[in-house]
Structures are given as structure tokens and as C-alpha cells.
Design an enzyme around this catalytic site. Structure first.
Site, PDB file in Angstrom:
ATOM      1  N   GLU A 177      61.494 -58.431 122.788  1.00  0.00           N
ATOM      2  CA  GLU A 177      61.095 -57.041 122.601  1.00  0.00           C
ATOM      3  C   GLU A 177      59.630 -56.926 122.184  1.00  0.00           C
ATOM      4  O   GLU A 177      59.170 -55.833 121.824  1.00  0.00           O
ATOM      5  CB  GLU A 177      62.015 -56.367 121.579  1.00  0.00           C
ATOM      6  CG  GLU A 177      63.458 -56.286 122.078  1.00  0.00           C
ATOM      7  CD  GLU A 177      64.427 -55.655 121.105  1.00  0.00           C
ATOM      8  OE1 GLU A 177      64.447 -56.064 119.935  1.00  0.00           O
ATOM      9  OE2 GLU A 177      65.170 -54.739 121.517  1.00  0.00           O
TER      10      GLU A 177
ATOM     11  N   HIS B 128      60.623 -52.662 114.438  1.00  0.00           N
ATOM     12  CA  HIS B 128      61.759 -52.234 115.276  1.00  0.00           C
ATOM     13  C   HIS B 128      63.034 -52.780 114.660  1.00  0.00           C
ATOM     14  O   HIS B 128      63.118 -53.959 114.325  1.00  0.00           O
ATOM     15  CB  HIS B 128      61.588 -52.755 116.709  1.00  0.00           C
ATOM     16  CG  HIS B 128      62.858 -52.693 117.513  1.00  0.00           C
ATOM     17  ND1 HIS B 128      63.548 -51.522 117.722  1.00  0.00           N
ATOM     18  CD2 HIS B 128      63.574 -53.665 118.140  1.00  0.00           C
ATOM     19  CE1 HIS B 128      64.633 -51.772 118.440  1.00  0.00           C
ATOM     20  NE2 HIS B 128      64.668 -53.069 118.710  1.00  0.00           N
TER      21      HIS B 128
ATOM     22  N   HIS C  87      67.658 -52.064 114.397  1.00  0.00           N
ATOM     23  CA  HIS C  87      68.846 -51.397 114.937  1.00  0.00           C
ATOM     24  C   HIS C  87      69.556 -50.684 113.782  1.00  0.00           C
ATOM     25  O   HIS C  87      70.775 -50.739 113.670  1.00  0.00           O
ATOM     26  CB  HIS C  87      69.783 -52.408 115.606  1.00  0.00           C
ATOM     27  CG  HIS C  87      69.162 -53.113 116.780  1.00  0.00           C
ATOM     28  ND1 HIS C  87      69.835 -54.073 117.495  1.00  0.00           N
ATOM     29  CD2 HIS C  87      67.940 -53.012 117.362  1.00  0.00           C
ATOM     30  CE1 HIS C  87      69.053 -54.533 118.473  1.00  0.00           C
ATOM     31  NE2 HIS C  87      67.889 -53.910 118.402  1.00  0.00           N
TER      32      HIS C  87
ATOM     33  N   TYR D 173      59.788 -34.955 103.645  1.00  0.00           N
ATOM     34  CA  TYR D 173      59.263 -36.308 103.856  1.00  0.00           C
ATOM     35  C   TYR D 173      59.442 -36.756 105.305  1.00  0.00           C
ATOM     36  O   TYR D 173      58.635 -37.523 105.830  1.00  0.00           O
ATOM     37  CB  TYR D 173      59.898 -37.296 102.865  1.00  0.00           C
ATOM     38  CG  TYR D 173      59.171 -37.233 101.546  1.00  0.00           C
ATOM     39  CD1 TYR D 173      58.009 -37.975 101.342  1.00  0.00           C
ATOM     40  CD2 TYR D 173      59.586 -36.374 100.538  1.00  0.00           C
ATOM     41  CE1 TYR D 173      57.295 -37.886 100.167  1.00  0.00           C
ATOM     42  CE2 TYR D 173      58.887 -36.272  99.353  1.00  0.00           C
ATOM     43  CZ  TYR D 173      57.737 -37.029  99.164  1.00  0.00           C
ATOM     44  OH  TYR D 173      57.023 -36.929  98.005  1.00  0.00           O
TER      45      TYR D 173
ATOM     46  N   HIS E 175      70.090 -47.716 121.263  1.00  0.00           N
ATOM     47  CA  HIS E 175      69.469 -48.945 120.769  1.00  0.00           C
ATOM     48  C   HIS E 175      68.944 -48.770 119.333  1.00  0.00           C
ATOM     49  O   HIS E 175      69.655 -49.136 118.397  1.00  0.00           O
ATOM     50  CB  HIS E 175      68.356 -49.318 121.765  1.00  0.00           C
ATOM     51  CG  HIS E 175      67.731 -50.651 121.570  1.00  0.00           C
ATOM     52  ND1 HIS E 175      67.035 -51.301 122.563  1.00  0.00           N
ATOM     53  CD2 HIS E 175      67.647 -51.447 120.484  1.00  0.00           C
ATOM     54  CE1 HIS E 175      66.572 -52.450 122.099  1.00  0.00           C
ATOM     55  NE2 HIS E 175      66.941 -52.558 120.842  1.00  0.00           N
TER      56      HIS E 175
END
Ligand SMILES: [Zn+2]
Length: 215
Positions: free
Chosen positions: A73, A92, A94, A119, A159
Site C-alpha cells: 500500500e 493508513h 483499518h 474537532y 477498507h
């Protein structure tokens, strides 16, 4: 953090992400721009076991220059850093609620979450949802670049989130705010909510990829 080099930052933040359950198994990856190069976490490694001296080194176009084989990725990170030269780090994961959000049918690709908290407005701002791509499919590059031009956070369909910041701590702050807001969104389903109005959002500090002061 003064005196902490890019490799040490990746190790510290990766371990923190793992310790706090923000991703599971061997999922999740991080990158930092380090001069002309990009340091990224390797493929197949649990974030809780990342070591500063075992990171993959890429050039600015994503070519592998040294170290272990990079995460498949890595192109996500490279694409975001290419489009946003003022930003230096990408996270990144999950993460559970953000990943759940990415699986919802009928998601508005430009406004997948209501601005439920101030926020969220300040740390995340624009959030785009990409169409579905298989994990590691470099065909997602153009869509990542488009989303990165709109904001510093995006959601990969079915994802999880990809979030950039001026540094790794800022990127993680924004990713956690996204995860927290997604959790609020799910637990308030079935209850009336009052998202911030456009006027209230405009009165806040503009969305920033820098760390915003804590409450
Ligand atoms: Zn992933």
C-alpha cells in the site's frame, strides 16, 4: 519531538497505534518524507513490532531503494505526499469504525460523515470516499491524488482511512478524530443529532493538517 529522527518517529507511532487497538493483525502502514526519500513500513509486519532500523526506503516516485520489501500500500502514501508537498507523513489503518463507515451502502463520496464535533471540523475537514479498489491495486493512484487535493484525509471503500499531516503525530491526531467521529456517528444512529451548521464550522479554525491544541 526534538531530536527524534524519522525512523524513531515511525517506530514510536506504529507501536502506539498497535497498543491502542487502532488497527489489527498485520494491517496498517505509515510513511514519512525524509529529504528526497520516503521511509515506509515494510510488508507483512505487525505495527507493534516495527523497528526503526528495518524500514523500507523509497524514492519520491515510490521506487524501492533499500531496506525490506515495502507494504503493497506504499503507493497510497507516495501519491498523497506527491500531491501535498507541504505535508510530510501519512498514516493508513483499518480502524474499526472508520472501516465500518467505508462499508456503508449509499455513502456520499464527498460528505460521508456529518460534522458532529468541532474537532472533526478542525482536524479532518474535507473527507472524500474513493471507489472500491482491491488492496494494493495501483489503479487507485489517480483517485487518491484527486482526494488529496480536496483534503488531507480520505476513506478507501470497504477498507479504511488514509490521513496525511505535517508530521506523523498530526496525521495520527486527525486519523483518531476521524475514527472517534465515525464511532459517535454509529452509536447515535436512531437518535436525532445536531451536526455543526455551516456557520458554526466557518467560525472554527480552518481544517488543518497540523496538530491542533488539545481541549
Ligand atoms: Zn489497508
Amino acid at each position: 519531538m526534538t531530536g527524534e529522527d524519522a525512523r524513531a518517529q515511525i517506530e514510536r507511532v506504529a507501536h502506539s497505534i498497535h497498543r491502542r487497538g487502532l488497527t489489527h493483525g498485520r494491517t496498517g502502514n505509515l510513511a514519512i518524507r525524509d529529504g528526497e526519500q520516503i521511509l515506509v513500513t515494510p510488508t507483512g509486519v505487525n505495527l507493534g513490532e516495527i523497528e526503526a532500523d528495518a524500514l523500507s526506503v523509497l524514492d519520491a516516485d515510490g521506487r524501492h531503494l533499500g531496506g525490506p520489501k515495502p507494504t503493497k500500500e506504499a503507493f497510497l502514501h507516495v501519491a498523497m505526499l506527491r500531491v501535498r508537498p507541504e505535508l510530510n507523513a501519512v498514516v493508513h489503518t483499518h480502524s474499526l469504525y472508520s472501516a465500518a463507515l467505508s462499508c456503508l451502502d449509499g455513502l456520499d463520496p464527498e460528505h460521508p460523515l456529518p460534522p458532529l464535533t468541532a474537532y472533526y471540523g478542525m482536524r479532518v475537514g474535507e473527507l472524500r470516499v474513493l471507489p472500491y479498489f482491491a488492496p494494493g491495486d495501483p489503479a487507485a493512484t489517480a483517485a487518491v491524488e484527486d482526494a488529496a487535493r480536496a483534503g488531507h484525509a480520505l476513506l478507501l471503500r470497504n477498507h479504511g482511512p488514509v490521513v496525511a499531516g505535517v508530521d506523523l503525530d498530526s496525521a495520527l491526531d486527525a486519523l483518531e478524530e476521524l475514527e472517534h467521529t465515525a464511532q459517535i456517528y454509529f452509536i447515535t444512529q436512531g437518535h436525532p443529532t445536531s451536526p455543526l451548521t455551516a456557520e458554526r464550522l466557518a467560525a472554527l479554525a480552518a481544517p488543518t493538517a497540523e496538530r491542533t491544541p488539545a481541549a
